[in-house]
Design a protein around this motif. Sequence first.
Motif, mmCIF file in Angstrom:
data_model
loop_
_atom_site.group_PDB
_atom_site.id
_atom_site.type_symbol
_atom_site.label_atom_id
_atom_site.label_comp_id
_atom_site.label_asym_id
_atom_site.label_seq_id
_atom_site.Cartn_x
_atom_site.Cartn_y
_atom_site.Cartn_z
ATOM 1 N N PHE A 16 0.844 -1.201 0.000
ATOM 2 C CA PHE A 16 0.000 0.000 0.000
ATOM 3 C C PHE A 16 0.876 1.245 0.000
ATOM 4 O O PHE A 16 1.884 1.301 0.703
ATOM 5 N N ASP A 17 0.508 2.222 -0.808
ATOM 6 C CA ASP A 17 1.222 3.497 -0.851
ATOM 7 C C ASP A 17 0.189 4.615 -0.768
ATOM 8 O O ASP A 17 -0.540 4.876 -1.723
ATOM 9 N N TYR A 18 0.116 5.258 0.382
ATOM 10 C CA TYR A 18 -0.882 6.319 0.594
ATOM 11 C C TYR A 18 -0.573 7.534 -0.274
ATOM 12 O O TYR A 18 -1.473 8.146 -0.849
ATOM 13 N N VAL A 19 0.699 7.898 -0.374
ATOM 14 C CA VAL A 19 1.080 9.121 -1.081
ATOM 15 C C VAL A 19 0.815 9.002 -2.576
ATOM 16 O O VAL A 19 0.235 9.898 -3.197
ATOM 17 N N ASP A 20 1.229 7.887 -3.181
ATOM 18 C CA ASP A 20 1.004 7.704 -4.615
ATOM 19 C C ASP A 20 -0.418 7.247 -4.923
ATOM 20 O O ASP A 20 -0.915 7.436 -6.029
ATOM 21 N N GLY A 21 -1.066 6.602 -3.947
ATOM 22 C CA GLY A 21 -2.459 6.220 -4.130
ATOM 23 C C GLY A 21 -2.671 4.848 -4.737
ATOM 24 O O GLY A 21 -3.616 4.649 -5.494
#
Length: 501
Positions: free
Chosen positions: A455-460
């Motif tokens: 999961f990558d919150y910043v890149d989405g």
Amino acid sequence: AVFLAISTPFLTTPIEYFNALFHHTKSVGGFTYWIAVSTFINLSNFWYIPFTAFLIATLYIYRRIKVGLNNDRYIDACAATVAVFLATSPKVNIQYTLTLIPLLLLSKSFWAEKHLKRNFILLISSAVLWLASSYTVLFVALSMDFANFKKLDLVILNRWNIIVTVAIVAFGLLCILPTPSGVRLHNAPIRVGIPESPDSAFIPGSGESVSQFLKHYNVNYVVLSFSPDFVDTYQGYEPEKDVTRYMRFKTVAERWRYKDVRWLIDELHSRGVKVLLGIYLRKEKIKYHYGVQGFAVDWVESHPEILGSQDVLLFNSTVNMNGKRILYADYFSTKVKSIVKDFGFDGVYLMDWNDWKIKGDKMPYILPLLKRLKSSRCGEIFVEGIDSTNDVNSTLILMKNADYVVLKTAPWVNRIYYVRTDDVSIDSYQRYLSKVLENLSGNEREHLLYGVYVFDYVDGWFTPAFELQREVNAFYRVGIRGGYAIYYSSRYVPYKITVGG
């Protein structure tokens, strides 16, 4: 009157002033239904709707309450105004509730004996419902964003929009928890948890946040990651100095200080977990994605001679320091050694130092740093592998110059989200891993890890749970038993991860 008085110094530049006032008409907070609405509709075309609704509701409130300067109902009016703002404004984050709660508790009508029990139940129920709804719409928005769902400039509701929306949401729900145990990882000797930043997994001074993190991920290494500027500008340990600006993900500005990071390291050590200094080795742009994300790179930008293709750092270049040119690897490694010693890190984790789009040999600009870190005795050295599925030789070179190499194994993310044009299928990764293992001794194999891209919150982006399980099983079958690194192990991962088996 107070608002106008405060605004007076800025009225000399009215255009910039009004631009600042309406800056948030195109952005959305993280805890409001607008985050889901903005997935379908271009909010910049409809910003006047919530503004108008807020204005009408506020005028209605003040007309009904008939506020007087010495009237207790003044507090009721203020509380109602804030509540309407939370209900209508697109730019709402969770900390905004801190304005509403004191007003409610100060309101005499809230404490009226006749309705006290009801009011408390409504307050708690509203809070729980709001949080649950906020996380739900955030997940919906991430699902739409992941699917690259096109926003509509007009609200057009037809059966195809509804069908596509329902299908995407259903797919997202399917990805959350395919089995009761979630995604199962093997109980390897080296299990590394990599949050996008300390702020995405922990709370300063909260031992409970550490407990929850370790309960969810069960890792024995944690990487606390920062921008290269944190290293480049380091001038010694200053307990009260802010370090939040060097984090890739942040919930609140200036939340973390040097002493908070050292407290976290000590807390993890007390639980038997080693802590590595993670460093992003490239310049990354600020991203306006569910808030303002990204780390400061002012120092790097002021030294363009160290930037290469795709904005990666060139440690074989030289920098001008006080009129003297020195090798960047020497400068950087000296700073790293100081940070490791001052904060109590157990080693270093070098991240994001190469890119698949870069042609030619990538090793010359990372090897000088690896060799100097090794000789400086900065603890265990972890480095990400080459971003490729066919460069076996570079991986073998990295193995000789670091304690652990973490291969960048992200077939789903690379194919679906980043739409890479090279061969990044699971089969190609398996063939690549097999070739690497053939050239390693039994002891060396224990120092080869793979990446678990969650999961990558910043890149989405996020990897569906069933797909992630498929990847993990495939890499394990190839023969990698040393361990893995979880990208990114934050509190926002939407499914369970179990270690064992």
